[in-house]
Design an enzyme around this catalytic site. Structure first.
Site, PDB file in Angstrom:
ATOM      1  CG  ASN A   1      27.627 150.190 -86.076  1.00 22.93           C
ATOM      2  OD1 ASN A   1      28.018 151.358 -86.151  1.00 22.93           O
ATOM      3  ND2 ASN A   1      27.996 149.267 -86.937  1.00 22.93           N
TER       4      ASN A   1
ATOM      5  CG  ASP B   1      21.823 143.741 -92.031  1.00 23.26           C
ATOM      6  OD1 ASP B   1      21.889 144.959 -91.822  1.00 23.26           O
ATOM      7  OD2 ASP B   1      22.621 143.118 -92.758  1.00 23.26           O
TER       8      ASP B   1
HETATM    9  O1  RIB Z   1      25.228 143.809 -92.948  1.00 20.66           O
HETATM   10  C1  RIB Z   1      25.748 142.652 -93.533  1.00 20.66           C
HETATM   11  C2  RIB Z   1      25.659 142.726 -95.014  1.00 20.66           C
HETATM   12  O2  RIB Z   1      26.500 143.782 -95.448  1.00 20.66           O
HETATM   13  C3  RIB Z   1      26.161 141.504 -95.743  1.00 20.66           C
HETATM   14  O3  RIB Z   1      25.153 140.540 -95.962  1.00 20.66           O
HETATM   15  C4  RIB Z   1      26.750 142.075 -97.022  1.00 20.66           C
HETATM   16  O4  RIB Z   1      26.032 141.766 -98.166  1.00 20.66           O
HETATM   17  C5  RIB Z   1      26.818 143.580 -96.793  1.00 20.66           C
HETATM   18  O5  RIB Z   1      25.844 144.236 -97.500  1.00 20.66           O
END
Ligand code: RIB
Length: 304
Positions: free
Chosen positions: A183, A248
Site C-alpha cells: 500500500n 488482503d
Molecule cells: O489485514 C487485516 C488483518 O490484519 C486483520 O484481519 C488482522 O488480523 C491483522 O492481521
C-alpha cells in the site's frame, strides 16, 4: 485448476466499533465485541478461494478454541487447511478498533504465528511447491519469508509477496516478487521515500529487481507496473463500513486471477472490485464475496 498456496498468518480479530480513537490514558465505551476470523495470510487464502482458486493454507495456530474456529471458517470458505499446524502458543489475536469512517487501528499479538519458522514452513514443501502461485506476507517471521522466496526463485515458482506490515526486503527476495504488493505507506517505508510520486516508487521497485509491482492507493485505485510500463486502475466509489482486510481481499483475488492466466491489468481490475465489495460490511473474511457476487456487482455498477 489454478492452485494458490498461501504461507502466512492467522488471527482471531476482536473488533469494537468506536466513535473515535481513545487518547493516551483515556477510557472509551464502544460497541459490543464482535469476533471474526482474520490474519493477513488467512484472509488472503479465503479471498483466493472465494474468487475461485484451489487454495491451500500453511500456518500455525494454537491448540485452543480460536485455532479450531479459524480452521473451520477457512474450510467453509473452501480453503484446504490440512497444512495448518497446532503449536503450544496462543492463536494469533488482533485487537481492532473501527471508526465511523470505516478506518481501523490494529494491534496484533502474533502468538502461534511466530512458530511458523523455516522448519515449519518447509515441512510441507512437497505440497506448496507444486502450486501455480505462492502468496506470502510479513506477519510471519521475515527469515521464513526469505527462505521460502529463495526456494521459489530456485524452483521457478511464481511468488506474490504482500510486504505488510512493512519491513525491509533483501535484494534476493525482491527479485522473486511477481508481483510485490504494497500500500502507499508500505511503498514509502520500503523505499525510505516520503515524497516521490507512486509511479516513481513503482519504477524503483522494478529497477531494484521486482518482476512486477502493485501499489494499492485506497480511494485512488491501484497502480501496477511491469516490464511493459505503469498504469493506474481506478477504484469504485463505495460506502465504506470497515476496511479491515481489504488489502488482503485484493491480494487473494489478484493471486487467483493471475493463476487463471489473466494479465496483470485484468487481475488488478478484478481484485479492485473484490476489495470494493468487501469494505461494505464488517469484518475481514466475513465480508468476502464469492466470484459470482463480484461479477454481478461489477455488472450492476456498469449499469449505474
Ligand atoms: O489485514 C487485516 C488483518 O490484519 C486483520 O484481519 C488482522 O488480523 C491483522 O492481521
Amino acid at each position: 485448476m489454478n492452485h494458490v498456496a498461501v504461507i502466512g498468518s492467522a488471527n482471531v480479530d476482536l473488533v469494537v466499533e468506536v466513535a473515535r480513537r481513545p487518547e493516551a490514558g483515556e477510557t472509551l465505551s464502544g460497541s459490543d465485541l464482535r469476533t471474526f476470523a482474520g490474519g493477513k495470510g488467512a484472509n488472503q487464502a479465503a479471498a483466493a478461494a472465494r474468487s475461485g482458486a484451489r487454495t491451500s493454507f500453511f500456518a500455525c495456530v494454537g491448540a485452543d478454541d480460536h485455532g479450531v474456529a479459524l480452521r473451520a471458517q477457512l474450510s467453509s470458505a473452501g480453503v484446504d487447511v490440512s497444512g495448518v499446524g497446532s503449536v503450544d502458543r496462543p492463536t494469533g489475536t488482533a485487537l481492532i478498533l473501527v471508526t465511523p469512517d470505516g478506518e481501523n487501528s490494529i494491534v496484533v499479538s502474533p502468538g502461534a504465528n511466530h512458530a511458523l519458522d523455516v522448519a515449519a514452513a518447509t515441512a510441507r514443501i512437497d505440497e506448496w511447491s507444486g502450486a501455480d502461485m505462492l502468496v506470502l506476507n510479513l506477519e510471519t517471521p521475515l527469515r521464513t519469508v526469505e527462505h521460502v522466496a529463495a526456494i521459489a526463485g530456485e524452483r521457478g515458482i511464481r511468488m506474490l509477496l504482500n510486504a505488510a506490515p512493512a519491513a525491509l526486503l533483501d535484494a534476493r527476495t525482491l527479485a522473486v516478487c511477481d508481483p510485490l504488493v504494497v500500500n502507499e505507506h508500505e511503498a514509502r517505508t520500503l523505499l525510505s521515500d516520503p515524497h516521490s510520486a507512486f509511479a516513481d516508487l513503482a519504477r524503483r521497485f522494478l529497477e531494484q529487481g521486482a518482476r512486477s509491482v502493485v501499489i494499492t492507493l485506497g480511494a485512488a485505485g491501484a497502480l501496477f507496473g511491469d516490464a511493459d510500463g505503469i498504469e493506474v486502475v481506478p477504484a469504485f466509489a463505495v460506502p465504506v463500513v470497515d476496511s479491515t482486510g481489504a488489502g488482503d481481499a485484493f491480494v487473494g483475488a489478484l493471486a487467483c486471477e493471475l493463476t487463471r492466466g489473466a494479465v496483470l491489468r485484468d487481475a488488478v481490475r478484478f481484485a479492485t472490485a473484490f476489495a470494493a465489495v468487501s469494505v461494505q460490511s464488517l469484518g475481514a473474511q466475513s465480508s468476502y464475496p464469492d466470484r459470482s457476487a463480484v461479477e454481478e456487482w461489477v455488472t450492476s455498477q456498469q449499469l449505474v
